[in-house]
Enzyme design. Sequence first.
Site, PDB file in Angstrom:
ATOM      1  N   ASP A 189       0.834  -1.200   0.000  1.00 34.03           N
ATOM      2  CA  ASP A 189       0.000   0.000   0.000  1.00 34.03           C
ATOM      3  C   ASP A 189       0.867   1.247   0.000  1.00 34.03           C
ATOM      4  O   ASP A 189       2.075   1.204   0.246  1.00 34.03           O
ATOM      5  CB  ASP A 189      -1.014   0.013   1.146  1.00 34.03           C
ATOM      6  CG  ASP A 189      -0.378   0.039   2.527  1.00 34.03           C
ATOM      7  OD1 ASP A 189       0.731   0.575   2.660  1.00 34.03           O
ATOM      8  OD2 ASP A 189      -0.995  -0.477   3.471  1.00 34.03           O
ATOM      9  N   ASN A 211      -4.026  12.872   0.930  1.00 38.14           N
ATOM     10  CA  ASN A 211      -5.398  13.370   0.842  1.00 38.14           C
ATOM     11  C   ASN A 211      -5.578  14.662   1.615  1.00 38.14           C
ATOM     12  O   ASN A 211      -6.222  15.610   1.148  1.00 38.14           O
ATOM     13  CB  ASN A 211      -6.377  12.312   1.359  1.00 38.14           C
ATOM     14  CG  ASN A 211      -6.757  11.293   0.304  1.00 38.14           C
ATOM     15  OD1 ASN A 211      -6.699  11.571  -0.892  1.00 38.14           O
ATOM     16  ND2 ASN A 211      -7.130  10.100   0.731  1.00 38.14           N
ATOM     17  N   HIS A 216      -8.700  15.180  -1.923  1.00 43.68           N
ATOM     18  CA  HIS A 216      -9.100  13.847  -2.385  1.00 43.68           C
ATOM     19  C   HIS A 216      -9.020  13.672  -3.903  1.00 43.68           C
ATOM     20  O   HIS A 216      -8.692  12.567  -4.373  1.00 43.68           O
ATOM     21  CB  HIS A 216     -10.508  13.525  -1.876  1.00 43.68           C
ATOM     22  CG  HIS A 216     -10.547  13.248  -0.401  1.00 43.68           C
ATOM     23  ND1 HIS A 216     -10.235  12.019   0.134  1.00 43.68           N
ATOM     24  CD2 HIS A 216     -10.836  14.054   0.658  1.00 43.68           C
ATOM     25  CE1 HIS A 216     -10.335  12.067   1.446  1.00 43.68           C
ATOM     26  NE2 HIS A 216     -10.710  13.284   1.791  1.00 43.68           N
ATOM     27  N   ASP A 256      -7.097  10.610  -5.573  1.00 43.62           N
ATOM     28  CA  ASP A 256      -7.648   9.674  -6.565  1.00 43.62           C
ATOM     29  C   ASP A 256      -6.734   9.559  -7.774  1.00 43.62           C
ATOM     30  O   ASP A 256      -6.552   8.463  -8.330  1.00 43.62           O
ATOM     31  CB  ASP A 256      -9.037  10.143  -7.009  1.00 43.62           C
ATOM     32  CG  ASP A 256     -10.094   9.927  -5.940  1.00 43.62           C
ATOM     33  OD1 ASP A 256      -9.810   9.218  -4.959  1.00 43.62           O
ATOM     34  OD2 ASP A 256     -11.200  10.485  -6.085  1.00 43.62           O
ATOM     35  N   GLU A 311      -6.009   2.419  -0.116  1.00 43.59           N
ATOM     36  CA  GLU A 311      -4.715   2.561  -0.788  1.00 43.59           C
ATOM     37  C   GLU A 311      -3.962   1.237  -0.793  1.00 43.59           C
ATOM     38  O   GLU A 311      -2.748   1.208  -0.963  1.00 43.59           O
ATOM     39  CB  GLU A 311      -3.869   3.642  -0.113  1.00 43.59           C
ATOM     40  CG  GLU A 311      -3.364   3.316   1.277  1.00 43.59           C
ATOM     41  CD  GLU A 311      -4.346   3.654   2.392  1.00 43.59           C
ATOM     42  OE1 GLU A 311      -3.897   3.814   3.537  1.00 43.59           O
ATOM     43  OE2 GLU A 311      -5.556   3.774   2.115  1.00 43.59           O
TER      44      GLU A 311
END
Length: 260
Positions: free
Chosen positions: A134, A142, A147, A151, A177
């Site tokens: 991850d 974020n 955000h 993304d 993630e």
Amino acid sequence: MSPKKDSFTLPRFKHKYLDNWRFLSELLLAVLVLLVVFLVAAELDLSGTLYSWSQRVDHLFDLDDLLLSVLLVGPLYLVFFAYRRLVEIRTLVEQANTDVLTGILNRRYVMEVLAREVRRSHRYHRELSVILFDIDHFKQINDQFGHPAGDRVLKSFASLAAGRIRDLDLLARTGGEEFMVVATETGGMGAMELAERLRSAVESTNFGIDQVVTASFGVSQLRPGESFGSLMQRADERLYRAKRDGRNRVEGPGANQPRP
């Protein structure tokens, strides 16, 4: 620290899976309906009835041309209908098996595939490894960049990983993630090498934010007689160890030393 200069554009990629069984079952149902109609028509002597009717109305309609039109249009319509159903089924199955944001496999489907691969590996004595990984400090990304930027990082991260695994490997997004690679026909050391290549590629890639993005990896190889759950637990424990010992590193069989 400024981000590395290597950058890339996000390619479009999708894993397509077709539910052949559903398509074949619908085709079989159509054949059965056709057979039932044929038997009913034969039992009721519908052909004789239709012939008598055609003799009475032939002076009003050109039934030969009408029959020819039906014979030509009917099969074409059936082909069009079958193709449309095939596309619909493919789309539905693909949507059910893929992650909406990244376009790679989702957790539900990859777990089903992994369970099958574990059984296959035990049956045929083939190597199988799992890589869990991850993005480090993703919450900070974020919080700092928003955000939408997060993304974009996820999409680029998935694209980067997809471009560096083999065709026979499977990549999935298993959480926010969190990602996983099912490395088929691959032992622990081979999976470690793949994880290290992914780690290095992530660290050296510009993800479009003013921050270097890194990732941590946990690798495990399937042992003789080992269960699906035990394989996943060991990989998860090694991922946790990589996070605990400084992040941006790979933990697994013959794990490397911490990154400077």
